[in-house]
Design a protein around this motif. Sequence first.
Motif, PDB file in Angstrom:
ATOM      1  N   GLY A  70       0.821  -1.209   0.000  1.00  0.00           N
ATOM      2  CA  GLY A  70       0.000   0.000   0.000  1.00  0.00           C
ATOM      3  C   GLY A  70       0.854   1.257   0.000  1.00  0.00           C
ATOM      4  N   ALA A  71       1.925   1.250   0.806  1.00  0.00           N
ATOM      5  CA  ALA A  71       2.817   2.407   0.862  1.00  0.00           C
ATOM      6  C   ALA A  71       3.556   2.590  -0.451  1.00  0.00           C
ATOM      7  N   ILE A  72       4.012   1.497  -1.051  1.00  0.00           N
ATOM      8  CA  ILE A  72       4.735   1.583  -2.326  1.00  0.00           C
ATOM      9  C   ILE A  72       3.800   2.030  -3.445  1.00  0.00           C
ATOM     10  N   PHE A  73       2.572   1.527  -3.429  1.00  0.00           N
ATOM     11  CA  PHE A  73       1.607   1.956  -4.450  1.00  0.00           C
ATOM     12  C   PHE A  73       1.355   3.451  -4.354  1.00  0.00           C
ATOM     13  N   GLY A  74       1.149   3.935  -3.127  1.00  0.00           N
ATOM     14  CA  GLY A  74       0.955   5.370  -2.946  1.00  0.00           C
ATOM     15  C   GLY A  74       2.153   6.166  -3.421  1.00  0.00           C
ATOM     16  N   GLY A 113      -9.110   4.116  -4.312  1.00  0.00           N
ATOM     17  CA  GLY A 113      -8.260   3.426  -5.282  1.00  0.00           C
ATOM     18  C   GLY A 113      -7.069   2.732  -4.664  1.00  0.00           C
ATOM     19  N   GLY A 114      -6.852   2.923  -3.365  1.00  0.00           N
ATOM     20  CA  GLY A 114      -5.777   2.200  -2.698  1.00  0.00           C
ATOM     21  C   GLY A 114      -4.598   3.034  -2.265  1.00  0.00           C
ATOM     22  N   VAL A 115      -4.613   4.348  -2.539  1.00  0.00           N
ATOM     23  CA  VAL A 115      -3.510   5.211  -2.120  1.00  0.00           C
ATOM     24  C   VAL A 115      -3.607   5.442  -0.615  1.00  0.00           C
ATOM     25  N   THR A 161     -13.145  -1.218  -0.658  1.00  0.00           N
ATOM     26  CA  THR A 161     -12.008  -0.342  -0.432  1.00  0.00           C
ATOM     27  C   THR A 161     -10.801  -1.175   0.033  1.00  0.00           C
ATOM     28  N   PRO A 162      -9.634  -0.945  -0.552  1.00  0.00           N
ATOM     29  CA  PRO A 162      -8.466  -1.756  -0.199  1.00  0.00           C
ATOM     30  C   PRO A 162      -7.700  -1.256   1.012  1.00  0.00           C
ATOM     31  N   GLN A 163      -8.249  -0.297   1.743  1.00  0.00           N
ATOM     32  CA  GLN A 163      -7.576   0.185   2.947  1.00  0.00           C
ATOM     33  C   GLN A 163      -7.576  -0.901   4.026  1.00  0.00           C
TER      34      GLN A 163
END
Length: 460
Positions: A70-74, A113-115, A161-163
């Motif tokens: 998640g952190a890398i995607f953001g 969106g996952g950010v 939601t992907p959170q």
Amino acid sequence: MFLEVFAIVLALGLLMFFAYRGFPVIVFAPIFTLLAVLISGKALMPSYTEVYMVNAANYIKTYFPVFLLGAIFGKAMELSGAASSIAHTIVKSLGSKRAMLAVVLACAVLTYGGVSLFVVAFAVYPFAAAIFREGNIPKRLIPGTIALGAFTFTMDALPGTPQIQNIIPTAYFGTDSYAAPVIGIIGGVIIFAAGLYWLERRRKQAELAGEGYGDNHKNEPESAGEAKYPNIWLSILPLVLVLVFNFLLSRGALTANTWYGEELLKSFNIANVKNVSSIWALIIALSIGIIAALCINVRRVQGKLAAGLTAGAMGALLAIFNTASEVGFGNVVKTLPGFKAIQDWIQSMNGAPLLSEAVSVNLLAGITGSASGGLSIALEVMGKTYLSAADALGISPEVLHRIASMASGGMDTLPHNGAVITLLAITGLTHRQSYKDIFAITVIKTVTVLAIAAVLSIFL
């Protein structure tokens, strides 16, 4: 019994106070854990090494891939300019007359969106400042506006939601991220509408008082309108891919539930594939999103990738170790005599497991200052009890999932919450200037989930 309950309250109060003052939770969570153990008359070192550390390590083992990816995607969305492109397009399309709506929607799209929430705050703030200045809206209202878009309905209410707050219940209830979609959508719409009403009301009050954007603010961003951003459709593509693949791998034709045979799963001590398949689905969906985000603007990413990946990984480590420390704290607390009295009070709502769950998750999220930490502690301690009670009443585990997820994002945003402190630092504002609106959004969220839990308890 008073002393045992006091031990827990004292330890929680000290942890909250020190976190509010900026001291690291990783350091002070075990200290105050042992303080509670000492006052309660329990064994210190076994409580630390065999309860605190074991449960903290188990949390990291289960959720580290989600935090890291998640952190890398953001970070990939930030480096490629995709996050800024989305925020810029939404804000400019709606204009200064709908500044608050524009900022809320920009945050919502990125979060859903996952950010990660922190990246969203960094990405949206420059555009929020520009459009608020253009509309002559007080800058002090920006944190509350970002909080509504990023910390509420797209974090844990809307299905899919992907959170992380929407993923944690899957391990306890055998559900997926799309659990109880109707309840989630209804709750999300109520929170969105009520939150926007509050913010617009505050804007009108400021306008009548003759208050504008203001001068001499700290951390004023440079003009964001002149930069060149990637094409908006390319920028949205990684978000769409995360959502699509998460759905296909959770409930669609590619569902992870069917990948492996029962005997193979047993050899890995996986009793129920549903307890891990949602995490598998999200790992793959985020990986696809990362690749897409890096590919849409390769030239811009070149030269920054190594530093960006390092920053993302370090952010993920800090986030998960902070949360794991709180989870370890909670799991030690649940072994203490005083917790039994607290647990009995929460579970005294006989015949209303949904309301009891909402209260316990909200309470623990508020105490720890962490939605994911409070959620994990509550479900670890009482998840099986809620599941049994709900099963006896014919209530679906999906409903338990959605109520727990939504409740985690309520009182977690008390002043000592890390996301709140970071948001205020990004915008250059203080608690005194802007926390009132963040707290109002928090109350709206909390009241909404408690009301939904109460109504469902009556009719289900």
